[in-house]
Design a protein around this motif. Sequence first.
Motif, PDB file in Angstrom:
ATOM      1  N   ASP A 166       0.833  -1.208   0.000  1.00 45.40           N
ATOM      2  CA  ASP A 166       0.000   0.000   0.000  1.00 45.40           C
ATOM      3  C   ASP A 166       0.864   1.254   0.000  1.00 45.40           C
ATOM      4  O   ASP A 166       0.596   2.218  -0.737  1.00 45.40           O
ATOM      5  CB  ASP A 166      -0.916   0.021   1.233  1.00 45.40           C
ATOM      6  N   MET A 167       1.902   1.244   0.853  1.00 44.20           N
ATOM      7  CA  MET A 167       2.775   2.421   0.930  1.00 44.20           C
ATOM      8  C   MET A 167       3.559   2.592  -0.365  1.00 44.20           C
ATOM      9  O   MET A 167       3.734   3.706  -0.857  1.00 44.20           O
ATOM     10  CB  MET A 167       3.724   2.282   2.125  1.00 44.20           C
ATOM     11  N   GLU A 186       2.700   1.708  -3.351  1.00 43.45           N
ATOM     12  CA  GLU A 186       1.855   2.129  -4.468  1.00 43.45           C
ATOM     13  C   GLU A 186       1.537   3.624  -4.426  1.00 43.45           C
ATOM     14  O   GLU A 186       1.032   4.185  -5.398  1.00 43.45           O
ATOM     15  CB  GLU A 186       0.557   1.318  -4.461  1.00 43.45           C
ATOM     16  N   GLN A 187       1.835   4.287  -3.296  1.00 41.96           N
ATOM     17  CA  GLN A 187       1.616   5.724  -3.184  1.00 41.96           C
ATOM     18  C   GLN A 187       2.890   6.518  -3.499  1.00 41.96           C
ATOM     19  O   GLN A 187       2.926   7.729  -3.338  1.00 41.96           O
ATOM     20  CB  GLN A 187       1.143   6.061  -1.770  1.00 41.96           C
ATOM     21  N   LEU A 188       3.904   5.829  -3.958  1.00 49.80           N
ATOM     22  CA  LEU A 188       5.186   6.484  -4.214  1.00 49.80           C
ATOM     23  C   LEU A 188       5.175   7.244  -5.536  1.00 49.80           C
ATOM     24  O   LEU A 188       4.340   7.002  -6.417  1.00 49.80           O
ATOM     25  CB  LEU A 188       6.302   5.435  -4.248  1.00 49.80           C
ATOM     26  N   ASP A 189       6.142   8.128  -5.675  1.00 50.63           N
ATOM     27  CA  ASP A 189       6.417   8.772  -6.950  1.00 50.63           C
ATOM     28  C   ASP A 189       6.900   7.671  -7.899  1.00 50.63           C
ATOM     29  O   ASP A 189       7.979   7.097  -7.716  1.00 50.63           O
ATOM     30  CB  ASP A 189       7.495   9.850  -6.758  1.00 50.63           C
ATOM     31  N   LEU A 190       6.105   7.362  -8.920  1.00 49.95           N
ATOM     32  CA  LEU A 190       6.418   6.221  -9.785  1.00 49.95           C
ATOM     33  C   LEU A 190       7.687   6.442 -10.591  1.00 49.95           C
ATOM     34  O   LEU A 190       8.400   5.483 -10.912  1.00 49.95           O
ATOM     35  CB  LEU A 190       5.233   5.930 -10.707  1.00 49.95           C
ATOM     36  N   ASP A 229       3.056   4.011 -16.356  1.00 52.31           N
ATOM     37  CA  ASP A 229       2.905   3.870 -14.900  1.00 52.31           C
ATOM     38  C   ASP A 229       2.500   2.455 -14.498  1.00 52.31           C
ATOM     39  O   ASP A 229       2.943   1.931 -13.473  1.00 52.31           O
ATOM     40  CB  ASP A 229       1.869   4.864 -14.379  1.00 52.31           C
ATOM     41  N   VAL A 271       3.965  -0.091 -11.604  1.00 52.79           N
ATOM     42  CA  VAL A 271       3.122  -0.680 -10.553  1.00 52.79           C
ATOM     43  C   VAL A 271       3.237  -2.201 -10.569  1.00 52.79           C
ATOM     44  O   VAL A 271       3.328  -2.847  -9.520  1.00 52.79           O
ATOM     45  CB  VAL A 271       1.647  -0.254 -10.734  1.00 52.79           C
ATOM     46  N   THR A 277      10.373   1.884  -0.516  1.00 49.97           N
ATOM     47  CA  THR A 277       9.621   3.010   0.043  1.00 49.97           C
ATOM     48  C   THR A 277      10.557   4.013   0.710  1.00 49.97           C
ATOM     49  O   THR A 277      10.423   5.229   0.536  1.00 49.97           O
ATOM     50  CB  THR A 277       8.581   2.500   1.062  1.00 49.97           C
ATOM     51  N   ARG A 302      11.143   7.870  -0.615  1.00 52.24           N
ATOM     52  CA  ARG A 302      10.652   8.947   0.247  1.00 52.24           C
ATOM     53  C   ARG A 302      11.764   9.723   0.938  1.00 52.24           C
ATOM     54  O   ARG A 302      11.607  10.895   1.248  1.00 52.24           O
ATOM     55  CB  ARG A 302       9.697   8.375   1.287  1.00 52.24           C
TER      56      ARG A 302
END
Length: 445
Positions: free
Chosen positions: A333-334, A336-340, A357, A361, A376, A380
């Motif tokens: 989940d974390m 998939e919220q990243l800057d691709l 994209d 994913v 992650t 980040r």
Amino acid sequence: MTTIETRRIAVADLINNPDNPRSDLGPDQDLVELANSLAKDGNTDDCHVVPVADGEDAGKWMLLEGHRRKAAALLGNVAELDCKIRHDLDTKAKQIAFMITANTHRENFTEMDTARGVQSLLDCEGMNVKAVAKSLSRGEKYVRSRSKMTKLSPAAQGKIEDSTLNIDQALELLAFADDEKAEERLLQVSDKPNDWEVRLAAEKELRAWRENLPRLTAELQGAGVQVVDRPEGPQWEWKDFYPTYNDHEVTEAVEQDLIAIVHPDFPKITWARKREERKPWTPPERTPEEIAADVRRSEIIRGLELAAPVRESFLRGILKKPTAEVLHHLALDMAEQLDLAQAAYWLGMEEHEEIDDQEVVDEIAKLSTDQLIVLTHLVRHGREELLTELASWARDTGYMSTGPWRESLQHSYGYQWTEAELDAIRHIAEQKAAQQEGGDNAHSA
């Protein structure tokens, strides 16, 4: 005479034990396979028997272990089986304890089989909870709980047999043995842990309400509050009262001349005020659909109130001992919220042209939990693009700082600085020292 001897005994002379706690000998196909094995190789595991001294079966042998082998032998026309004669198991209690222990880890031996066996032991002359616990090498709590299980309804016992009701649930269910409807509602959700907890909380609340109702009624009446029955039916059409669903203290209810409306099936006081005749009021007409919608809404709200502590307890349990599956889903989940674009860089995908994209994913989804955690953090918190600039090595705080990233590199990732990097670190340190010295000189001047 030795307490255990071995001999071959005719299958026809082997008697099934009426106290055998095992209720299921297993699938027919397994018995066929065992029959073929016995016919070919004999029984490699001896049956255990005791002599029958009295009655019409005197001179024969009572099985303690081997009921399944006897059934297979009959199926495969095997005439004799190797048996151990257990002269040491000379009481019914010893024999039942032996059968329970021998079957405990066998397939198709259920918790209800154990419970019935424990109760049979307790029924033996001279046996009590302490003696049974000792004979089975179990705790007294275990013996009491299994004994209680035999008092469950057939429906509940069936749920245990098919593994849709566990021991802890069964023991909770015993408190509702005298309430068939409550038991039925609980059994309907026994295979859904969270729904079970919500339903159990609701049933406990309702039971406590009913038990407390006589005392509560007497207390209200003693304080001068009129207590009336709730109108029949879920719609509760208030023709004579103004209802209020707020909580009130008894003293407050007396001061406001409120009436307490109670019902055994609704675990809460509904406070109301008698309508005054000089203020006639006709309730608006409501359709059955509107009434049903209101009732449904109140049921849902109450369900959510009961579900909240169950959900919170579940999450606290996950926090204390997260499973590998939960950790993987959270990491995914974390991730998939990243800057691709950044993720593609660290995955080495930026070297390929025309990557969309979804491809990034898909690559993320292939990573293990450990890899997802690292990815992650890299995306980040990584500041690699800044470390090619010497000035960035001096920025320890602020948005463009590399201090936390350099700290992670060294202590979290275990990266060892190269000479080039150490040279940059030393250079920055020398500059800061020179600046500090210049500042000190300026102050002293």
